[in-house]
Scaffold this motif. Sequence first.
Motif, PDB file in Angstrom:
ATOM      1  N   LEU A 136      45.747  31.880  30.472  1.00 29.39           N
ATOM      2  CA  LEU A 136      44.906  31.794  31.667  1.00 29.39           C
ATOM      3  C   LEU A 136      43.838  32.859  31.519  1.00 29.39           C
ATOM      4  O   LEU A 136      44.148  34.045  31.375  1.00 29.39           O
ATOM      5  N   GLY A 137      42.589  32.443  31.506  1.00 29.22           N
ATOM      6  CA  GLY A 137      41.490  33.413  31.487  1.00 29.22           C
ATOM      7  C   GLY A 137      41.389  34.030  32.865  1.00 29.22           C
ATOM      8  O   GLY A 137      41.178  33.337  33.855  1.00 29.22           O
ATOM      9  N   PHE A 138      41.574  35.364  32.907  1.00 22.22           N
ATOM     10  CA  PHE A 138      41.674  36.011  34.213  1.00 22.22           C
ATOM     11  C   PHE A 138      40.375  35.882  35.013  1.00 22.22           C
ATOM     12  O   PHE A 138      40.399  35.591  36.211  1.00 22.22           O
ATOM     13  N   GLU A 139      39.243  36.091  34.368  1.00 26.94           N
ATOM     14  CA  GLU A 139      37.968  36.019  35.082  1.00 26.94           C
ATOM     15  C   GLU A 139      37.717  34.613  35.626  1.00 26.94           C
ATOM     16  O   GLU A 139      37.203  34.447  36.729  1.00 26.94           O
ATOM     17  N   ARG A 140      38.094  33.601  34.829  1.00 26.99           N
ATOM     18  CA  ARG A 140      37.913  32.243  35.310  1.00 26.99           C
ATOM     19  C   ARG A 140      38.774  32.016  36.549  1.00 26.99           C
ATOM     20  O   ARG A 140      38.365  31.352  37.508  1.00 26.99           O
ATOM     21  N   CYS A 141      39.947  32.618  36.541  1.00 24.85           N
ATOM     22  CA  CYS A 141      40.844  32.519  37.691  1.00 24.85           C
ATOM     23  C   CYS A 141      40.231  33.209  38.918  1.00 24.85           C
ATOM     24  O   CYS A 141      40.288  32.690  40.032  1.00 24.85           O
ATOM     25  N   VAL A 142      39.604  34.375  38.692  1.00 26.35           N
ATOM     26  CA  VAL A 142      38.966  35.081  39.822  1.00 26.35           C
ATOM     27  C   VAL A 142      37.790  34.266  40.357  1.00 26.35           C
ATOM     28  O   VAL A 142      37.612  34.137  41.572  1.00 26.35           O
ATOM     29  N   MET A 143      37.015  33.674  39.464  1.00 32.51           N
ATOM     30  CA  MET A 143      35.903  32.825  39.900  1.00 32.51           C
ATOM     31  C   MET A 143      36.424  31.661  40.738  1.00 32.51           C
ATOM     32  O   MET A 143      35.872  31.337  41.785  1.00 32.51           O
ATOM     33  N   TYR A 144      37.500  31.058  40.252  1.00 34.61           N
ATOM     34  CA  TYR A 144      38.080  29.910  40.933  1.00 34.61           C
ATOM     35  C   TYR A 144      38.546  30.283  42.344  1.00 34.61           C
ATOM     36  O   TYR A 144      38.320  29.543  43.305  1.00 34.61           O
ATOM     37  N   LEU A 145      39.155  31.435  42.483  1.00 31.35           N
ATOM     38  CA  LEU A 145      39.708  31.817  43.779  1.00 31.35           C
ATOM     39  C   LEU A 145      38.678  32.392  44.746  1.00 31.35           C
ATOM     40  O   LEU A 145      38.924  32.421  45.950  1.00 31.35           O
ATOM     41  N   THR A 146      37.557  32.873  44.237  1.00 29.50           N
ATOM     42  CA  THR A 146      36.552  33.452  45.125  1.00 29.50           C
ATOM     43  C   THR A 146      35.361  32.527  45.332  1.00 29.50           C
ATOM     44  O   THR A 146      34.579  32.741  46.256  1.00 29.50           O
ATOM     45  N   GLY A 147      35.213  31.538  44.442  1.00 24.43           N
ATOM     46  CA  GLY A 147      34.047  30.675  44.520  1.00 24.43           C
ATOM     47  C   GLY A 147      32.798  31.280  43.886  1.00 24.43           C
ATOM     48  O   GLY A 147      31.728  30.678  43.928  1.00 24.43           O
ATOM     49  N   MET A 148      32.928  32.472  43.305  1.00 23.92           N
ATOM     50  CA  MET A 148      31.782  33.095  42.641  1.00 23.92           C
ATOM     51  C   MET A 148      31.448  32.284  41.396  1.00 23.92           C
ATOM     52  O   MET A 148      32.344  31.841  40.679  1.00 23.92           O
ATOM     53  N   SER A 149      30.159  32.121  41.108  1.00 26.20           N
ATOM     54  CA  SER A 149      29.809  31.174  40.051  1.00 26.20           C
ATOM     55  C   SER A 149      29.327  31.825  38.763  1.00 26.20           C
ATOM     56  O   SER A 149      29.053  31.135  37.792  1.00 26.20           O
ATOM     57  N   ASN A 150      29.202  33.147  38.741  1.00 28.30           N
ATOM     58  CA  ASN A 150      28.772  33.814  37.510  1.00 28.30           C
ATOM     59  C   ASN A 150      29.811  34.857  37.103  1.00 28.30           C
ATOM     60  O   ASN A 150      30.159  35.740  37.898  1.00 28.30           O
ATOM     61  N   ILE A 151      30.267  34.767  35.882  1.00 27.00           N
ATOM     62  CA  ILE A 151      31.324  35.668  35.424  1.00 27.00           C
ATOM     63  C   ILE A 151      30.893  37.126  35.532  1.00 27.00           C
ATOM     64  O   ILE A 151      31.725  38.023  35.741  1.00 27.00           O
ATOM     65  N   ARG A 152      29.566  37.389  35.446  1.00 27.55           N
ATOM     66  CA  ARG A 152      29.056  38.763  35.566  1.00 27.55           C
ATOM     67  C   ARG A 152      29.352  39.364  36.944  1.00 27.55           C
ATOM     68  O   ARG A 152      29.286  40.575  37.119  1.00 27.55           O
ATOM     69  N   ASP A 153      29.646  38.482  37.905  1.00 26.57           N
ATOM     70  CA  ASP A 153      29.857  38.966  39.263  1.00 26.57           C
ATOM     71  C   ASP A 153      31.333  39.104  39.619  1.00 26.57           C
ATOM     72  O   ASP A 153      31.676  39.413  40.764  1.00 26.57           O
ATOM     73  N   VAL A 154      32.203  38.878  38.650  1.00 23.32           N
ATOM     74  CA  VAL A 154      33.634  39.091  38.924  1.00 23.32           C
ATOM     75  C   VAL A 154      34.233  40.121  37.969  1.00 23.32           C
ATOM     76  O   VAL A 154      35.436  40.380  38.004  1.00 23.32           O
ATOM     77  N   VAL A 155      33.412  40.708  37.093  1.00 21.60           N
ATOM     78  CA  VAL A 155      33.833  41.780  36.190  1.00 21.60           C
ATOM     79  C   VAL A 155      33.152  43.072  36.658  1.00 21.60           C
ATOM     80  O   VAL A 155      31.945  43.064  36.863  1.00 21.60           O
ATOM     81  N   PRO A 156      33.902  44.151  36.832  1.00 22.91           N
ATOM     82  CA  PRO A 156      33.257  45.378  37.329  1.00 22.91           C
ATOM     83  C   PRO A 156      32.042  45.796  36.492  1.00 22.91           C
ATOM     84  O   PRO A 156      30.966  46.026  37.034  1.00 22.91           O
ATOM     85  N   PHE A 157      32.221  45.880  35.181  1.00 25.25           N
ATOM     86  CA  PHE A 157      31.118  46.280  34.305  1.00 25.25           C
ATOM     87  C   PHE A 157      31.032  45.267  33.171  1.00 25.25           C
ATOM     88  O   PHE A 157      31.639  45.468  32.112  1.00 25.25           O
ATOM     89  N   PRO A 158      30.302  44.162  33.401  1.00 23.07           N
ATOM     90  CA  PRO A 158      30.345  43.055  32.447  1.00 23.07           C
ATOM     91  C   PRO A 158      29.721  43.388  31.097  1.00 23.07           C
ATOM     92  O   PRO A 158      28.748  44.148  31.015  1.00 23.07           O
TER      93      PRO A 158
END
Lengths: 463, 463
Positions: free
Chosen positions: B433-455
């Motif tokens: 399970l890609g963790f960031e993809r999971c965070v995007m899925y659960l928050t609805g955020m659409s850019n991976i840069r916005d779910v990683v503290p320091f992308p």
Amino acid sequence: MELVNIRDLYRNKEQYLEQTVTIGGWVRSIRSSKNFGFIVVNDGTFFEPLQIVYHDALENFAAVEKLNVGAAVIVTGKLVATPQAKQPFEIQAEEVVIEGESAPDYPLQKKRHTFEYLRTISHLRPRTNTFEAVFRVRSLIAYAIHKFFQERDFVYVHTPLITGSDCEGAGEMFRVTTLDMDNLPRTEEGKVDFSKDFFGKSTNLTVSGQLNGETYAMAFKNIYTFGPTFRAENSNTTRHAAEFWMIEPEIAFADLNDDMILAESMLKYIIRYVLENAPEEMQFFNNFVDKGLIDRLTHVAESEFARVTYTEAIEILEKHNDKFDYKVSWGADLQTEHERYLTEEIFKRPVFVTDYPKEIKAFYMKLNEDGKTVAAVDCLVPGIGEIIGGSQREDDYDKLLERIKELGLNEEDYKFYLDLRKYGSARHAGFGLGFERCVMYLTGMSNIRDVVPFPRTVGNCEL
Amino acid sequence: MELVNIRDLYRNKEQYLEQTVTIGGWVRSIRSSKNFGFIVVNDGTFFEPLQIVYHDALENFAAVEKLNVGAAVIVTGKLVATPQAKQPFEIQAEEVVIEGESAPDYPLQKKRHTFEYLRTISHLRPRTNTFEAVFRVRSLIAYAIHKFFQERDFVYVHTPLITGSDCEGAGEMFRVTTLDMDNLPRTEEGKVDFSKDFFGKSTNLTVSGQLNGETYAMAFKNIYTFGPTFRAENSNTTRHAAEFWMIEPEIAFADLNDDMILAESMLKYIIRYVLENAPEEMQFFNNFVDKGLIDRLTHVAESEFARVTYTEAIEILEKHNDKFDYKVSWGADLQTEHERYLTEEIFKRPVFVTDYPKEIKAFYMKLNEDGKTVAAVDCLVPGIGEIIGGSQREDDYDKLLERIKELGLNEEDYKFYLDLRKYGSARHAGFGLGFERCVMYLTGMSNIRDVVPFPRTVGNCEL
């Protein structure tokens, strides 16, 4: 498949006794008589194995008899109490399905292997008692740490592993690159042109997430990191690895005293969690790895940690300088021998040493009013010495900038860090706990290579 | 300092109402009248801020009035209910200590900033509503994952980050080196001499912990990894980062069916945990980031996931080929458009697609009896497509070796992996399970840069 974990059989015995159960596991030992035999099976979910009794009524009795150590089996049978035996119960096998045989050259025969030998087969060593215990306890410690912080509403922050700056100035780093080493791009001056590298600049593996962590503490108040860090130090000791995990909490609106309270509660919490959740493993360590371990840990969990300033500690230690290889004097860093003497001989319990000379500590630590010392703290524990290092951070913009310049650091690299002091600066503090050192401390294991699943040390990067 | 978290005030209101409390936090907004004013303070422990009322009775009234957004304050006063107002209570300040002012050029003024702009100040963006919500939810998801596996007695394994082999053959890797790039050692043939490198050989950053994880599953039965992985792919998309976290459970004495049951339970557990523990944040995402998010997640948590084989899925999709940019046919990999069509239009719920052609899947997946397909599974969810990829692993020594040779992989690199099939092989399966993809899925955020503290993405490695 509906298999029961051997852990469940032990933990919920009453539910399973006299019932037919199916377990899957690996043969630890086997002995057979004329028309029956015993297999000791471990399924990795519980430290104690399970005894299986089988008879020649089994269809595949001949094949079962010939099983080698290490084979995988699926056993169905009734779980019956064995009040006369050491173990509480056994399975009377109705069926033994051979899931996978074990070749005769299986490297883990039923004898004692040295840790050195087992390091050469890191993919098989978790199948031995010691490493099964170590790596289950490692997992439990990791979880205890998350649980401790999450119960206190700390936010878990993943600080980056690849970094563009050597922020702590802490030792040698690993370079990360995608440049073609056989054909390096060059600048006009003939230097390697890192602007052509993946990130458009020179990058390394991080040595600490602290500075990034601080930025999040100034948003969430209480945060922690828990991730890998790296040191490219060419030191071949029992305590250093090139890749290890660190826990770095950071708390805002908090000073050095709050920091010590947090560190003390965390250590006690972890100890209690492991003693409660891995009693069999801890007893094993106590018996075979480090006699006195459980008493020592219990004592730590129940003691109030002592506190002493560095200056006081030096005064105490100077009286015992005849006992040390390195003589102590104000201004010098404490060696492990001094740390252990303080915690083991003087205080006989964990001790926080605070307020170190600024020269021997990092640039970001808060300058005390004396102008000579900083609000740093090391936590020393019996048997190991320093286990935690922390500090209150310099929250004054001007003082921090002055220190950055004094040490010849590149101001531009620390702009983001200075911003934290420019926009709503708040007193804050944090500490670092080396995870492997913590695992060594709790298990009594004395070589870091034996508490990391696949250790990375100088000259060694297997599997 | 004895500060109360604003979270505690909200969650345990009855305990604090009419009491004097002290909180520390950062000014989100401030407005003042002639002889009184309001400060809205957020301390990062809770999504909702807290209103402070202050009067000119304050000693430092003039200074407080002039505070800028972002300033840090410590406020003492009585917590009183405000039945007429939107918020449930406010503090009537008796004391406002200015902990740290905020310079007038504070980059986060009280207006809406674009995500693009906020990416340029990654050290400050967690102080905004959106990113406070994202990164608290990220932390909760991480904990939910640990909790899920630990409650089931899975052992958490730290697989290594630095690795000597490209085991999955999965894409481009970052080199890790301590060689002096300006002065590379050479072999007699003129090649770079990696025997002089830190580990005595060429090393990279890992792309997956799976193969290492399998070695531990064959000892502990059930394990999971949760750590960083790296891809040096030169792709600048909203879904790819060079550094990201992965969760890779591995279960022994288990087949593809068990794998799907585990994946389904895990996803449902995470969703429920986040909806329960971050209701304010989830409502915010639902209102401002992704309308319908909560309904969609609730639906997933309550649905039984559908199951379909790849072959059946192709038959279904071929009937709708007019709708796709890429036409489907047996043998081709599914694109996101096909995956989404299946889960959103055909099944209207999450769906497991199983048994893919062996040519489009990894070498270690178990060959099915048809000789053409492997026991692979992808889990597709509405709104995103593939979120999990897994498989039952080939546990037959001969078949695995044959596949390794077929693909021209270096047999010696996989000796440890083959050993698992030689000594007590047991059927086993796992997924990633890609963790960031999971965070995007659960928050609805659409850019991976916005779910990683320091992308970290190509050309970008700031802070």
